[in-house]
Design an enzyme around this catalytic site. Sequence first.
Site, PDB file in Angstrom:
ATOM      1  N   THR A 117      48.263  39.525  29.364  1.00 56.98           N
ATOM      2  CA  THR A 117      47.158  39.917  28.491  1.00 56.98           C
ATOM      3  C   THR A 117      46.479  41.188  28.989  1.00 56.98           C
ATOM      4  OG1 THR A 117      44.954  39.257  27.713  1.00 56.98           O
ATOM      5  CG2 THR A 117      45.661  38.361  29.814  1.00 56.98           C
ATOM      6  N   TYR A 141      40.228  33.573  32.454  1.00 54.87           N
ATOM      7  CA  TYR A 141      41.485  33.699  31.713  1.00 54.87           C
ATOM      8  C   TYR A 141      42.276  34.898  32.213  1.00 54.87           C
ATOM      9  CZ  TYR A 141      44.576  35.067  27.879  1.00 54.87           C
ATOM     10  OH  TYR A 141      45.666  35.462  27.139  1.00 54.87           O
TER      11      TYR A 141
END
Length: 327
Positions: A117, A141
């Site tokens: 990501t 995350y």
Amino acid sequence: MTTVLVTGGAGYIGSHACKMLAREGYTPVTYDSLVTGWQDAVKFGPFEKGDLCDRARLDEVFATYQPTAVMHFAALSQVGESMNHPARYWRNNVEGSLTLLQAAVGGGTQNIVFSSTCATYGDQDNVVLDEDCPQHPINAYGSSKRAIEDMLRDFEVAHGLRHVIFRYFNVAGCDPEAEVGEFHQPETHLIPLVLDAIAGKRDALTIFGTDYDTPDGTCIRDYVHVMDLVEAHIKGLKWLEQGKESRVFNLGTGTGFSVREVIEQAHAVTNREVPVIEGPRRPGDCTKLVSGSTRAEEELGWAPGRSKMRQMIEDAWRWHQSGHYEK
């Protein structure tokens, strides 16, 4: 036929990847716990239910199918939740990935395509985000994904497990036939939230933060069509099959859209008003995340041809009108 194990194959991106793999002549084997995935999305190959942290179950699946590669999508991915419950993200994403890599090495699989990501870069405003930018994630995350990237490098040195890492930006749209689509419970992604508000499935869309240093005060993100995204994953898989070196690629278009601009585009597509509530910023949200990389285009021959905001919303709207999965 060549078999590929797809972790998270019952999720939004994973199910699209399975469809593309099947179209390209592979046999995709979905491995999913169904905690956030949907069994109705598994349409293109065998399904094996299991948890990433269950080594015995993974060993069984590797022994049964003997996949030549893994596409690893399975992860918790909500930024806000990761700030409040970081242990869940370190346990599921990092411990689960460690167990998966150990099982892959034990099963003789040598290639892995990993869904990372742009959140690994953190909040770097007015910086061209390419693969060489420093990684300073500001939420659990992003931190968990960066840790998995480090893990992959170590496993290559120790065990020869080669990898392609894709750091991508916001994903939207659905396949042309609307067989699979974007549906989460709870829903946290902007475009499906906008369409839910338009369709009356929620009272209003909440804009989290209107005082960011952007032209209209709302966050800016780069969006990629899900079919462009999974096409890149196929190219990454073939890159490894051709014996090329492990590589990191950003997947983005280089064009950013603010929250308000997405709302305006959705209004233009549907000809319906979007009810809006303005709320405070969410912890862990970056101001602007836009790719400046051309590596995927130059080296993989990848082109995000479907990644126009209007097309992504049109495709997502068609899916939203066609019906959802149910648990």
